[in-house]
Design an enzyme around this catalytic site. Sequence first.
Site, short mmCIF file in Angstrom:
data_model
loop_
_atom_site.label_atom_id
_atom_site.label_comp_id
_atom_site.label_asym_id
_atom_site.label_seq_id
_atom_site.Cartn_x
_atom_site.Cartn_y
_atom_site.Cartn_z
N SER A 3 0.14 -11.45 -5.34
CA SER A 3 -1.28 -11.79 -5.44
C SER A 3 -1.64 -12.70 -4.26
O SER A 3 -0.74 -13.19 -3.55
CB SER A 3 -1.57 -12.52 -6.75
OG SER A 3 -0.97 -13.81 -6.70
N ASP A 51 -1.79 -7.46 -4.48
CA ASP A 51 -2.47 -7.36 -5.78
C ASP A 51 -3.83 -8.05 -5.67
O ASP A 51 -3.92 -9.20 -5.23
CB ASP A 51 -1.58 -8.07 -6.82
CG ASP A 51 -1.99 -7.81 -8.24
OD1 ASP A 51 -2.63 -6.78 -8.50
OD2 ASP A 51 -1.62 -8.64 -9.11
N GLU A 95 -10.62 -0.21 -7.32
CA GLU A 95 -10.86 -0.46 -8.76
C GLU A 95 -12.30 -0.19 -9.13
O GLU A 95 -13.23 -0.57 -8.42
CB GLU A 95 -10.48 -1.90 -9.14
CG GLU A 95 -10.77 -2.19 -10.62
CD GLU A 95 -10.04 -3.40 -11.21
OE1 GLU A 95 -9.08 -3.87 -10.57
OE2 GLU A 95 -10.44 -3.84 -12.29
N ASN A 123 0.78 -2.68 -14.33
CA ASN A 123 0.94 -4.05 -13.80
C ASN A 123 1.38 -5.03 -14.88
O ASN A 123 0.70 -5.17 -15.91
CB ASN A 123 -0.40 -4.54 -13.25
CG ASN A 123 -0.79 -3.88 -11.95
OD1 ASN A 123 -0.17 -2.90 -11.53
ND2 ASN A 123 -1.80 -4.41 -11.30
N ASP A 152 2.70 -9.03 -15.23
CA ASP A 152 2.96 -10.34 -14.65
C ASP A 152 3.19 -11.37 -15.77
O ASP A 152 4.23 -12.03 -15.83
CB ASP A 152 1.78 -10.76 -13.77
CG ASP A 152 2.04 -12.06 -13.02
OD1 ASP A 152 3.15 -12.61 -13.14
OD2 ASP A 152 1.14 -12.54 -12.31
P1 13P Z 1 -0.88 -9.26 -17.03
O1 13P Z 1 -1.58 -10.59 -16.96
O2 13P Z 1 -1.23 -8.53 -18.29
O3 13P Z 1 0.57 -9.34 -16.82
O4 13P Z 1 -1.49 -8.34 -15.84
C1 13P Z 1 -1.01 -8.47 -14.53
C2 13P Z 1 -1.87 -7.76 -13.55
O5 13P Z 1 -2.70 -6.95 -13.86
C3 13P Z 1 -1.63 -8.07 -12.13
O6 13P Z 1 -2.55 -7.43 -11.31
O1 G3H Z 2 -3.80 -10.19 -11.73
C1 G3H Z 2 -3.36 -11.33 -11.61
C2 G3H Z 2 -1.90 -11.55 -11.47
O2 G3H Z 2 -1.34 -11.82 -12.73
C3 G3H Z 2 -1.61 -12.62 -10.46
O3 G3H Z 2 -1.99 -13.86 -10.91
O4 G3H Z 2 -3.36 -14.86 -9.06
O5 G3H Z 2 -2.18 -16.31 -10.73
O6 G3H Z 2 -0.88 -15.07 -9.00
P1 G3H Z 2 -2.12 -15.12 -9.85
ZN ZN Z 3 -4.48 -7.20 -12.13
#
Ligand code: 13P
Ligand code: G3H
Ligand code: ZN
Length: 330
Positions: A56, A93, A145, A275, A277
């Site tokens: 990200s 991302d 998107e 995805n 995270d």
């Molecule tokens: P989660 O927060 O559900 O893991 O989604 C992660 C995501 O979409 C990163 O782009």
């Molecule tokens: O879509 C978001 C991801 O989970 C990344 O999160 O921006 O806190 O790294 P972050």
């Molecule tokens: Zn996302």
Amino acid sequence: MVNYKDLGLVNSREIFAKAMQGGYAIPAFNFNNMEQLQAIIQACVAQKSPVILQVSQGARKYANQTMLRYMAQGAVEYAKELGCEIPIVLHLDHGDSFELCKSCIEYGFSSVMIDGSHLPYEENVALTKKVVDYAHQYDVTVEGELGVLAGVEDEVSAEHSTYTKAEDVEDFVKKTGVDSLAISIGTSHGANKFRPEQCTRNEDGVLIPPPLRFDILAEIEKRIPGFPIVLHGSSSVPQDQVAIVNKYGGAMKDAIGIPEEQLRQAAKSAVCKVNIDSDGRIVMTAAVRQVLAEKPAEFDPRKYLGPARDNLKALYEHKIVNVLGSAQRV
Ligand code: 13P
Ligand code: G3H
Ligand code: ZN
């Protein structure tokens, strides 16, 4: 300028084509640090799964872009050392500008997301096309998107729909030239995907979230057959891990995710990238909290990051084998 091919990375084109044909999805796991990256590679090599390493904007800032370039290169070499040459994509991302996407491409990313989903439709089209035109010169693939993913504050109900409008997808894909499309069918980011009042309860009092809108996904698939679809916000928020976090001093309240059966169903469709995270964050936090609570004298980071890494590996293997179906696809 570093070309991703020189780092041993691949773009997403071929792995998506295979996933589409095989009825499975490629894991897109976010990482910010070495232990997460090691766990991802260990799990994907153990299960012979292709993988998308997701960074990200925040992660890029946290880890530093030069470090990331070498970490990705290190990941490729580490996989080989572990005995399996798996396809590895390095993906931006939620890129929010042309400049960020361009910079990532210059630093060796093989795939970028340009997230114009909050913009008016025509602006989203124009920005996405600009990124695609630049990225394709370097054979870098682009994810766009359509539709906005709800956060916990947002309304997921149909009245305030932020779901992807199926009638837009054909035009968007044609005008922009994107390689994959992230859609909104009821998932959201983070560990609190639904408010308790949006859920029902089963006889044991367990919260059951509203189901994903598979009808919208089916309509999208009908309009752009064979086109790779991406699902963001696909963590399942494992309740046993949330319980460990809370048992050892955490305060995760009303945390709820997407049931894994629904993700398994999505992975069999045109959804080629899922995805994840938050699940990794929860597992890591649970392990660190438990070790520090049980061994308060411990001050060697390897003693709590090591178990966190082992549990992360187990989580990723579970996703690959039991949810996404991407094992043994190399
Ligand atoms: P989660 O927060 O559900 O893991 O989604 C992660 C995501 O979409 C990163 O782009
Ligand atoms: O879509 C978001 C991801 O989970 C990344 O999160 O921006 O806190 O790294 P972050
Ligand atoms: Zn996302």
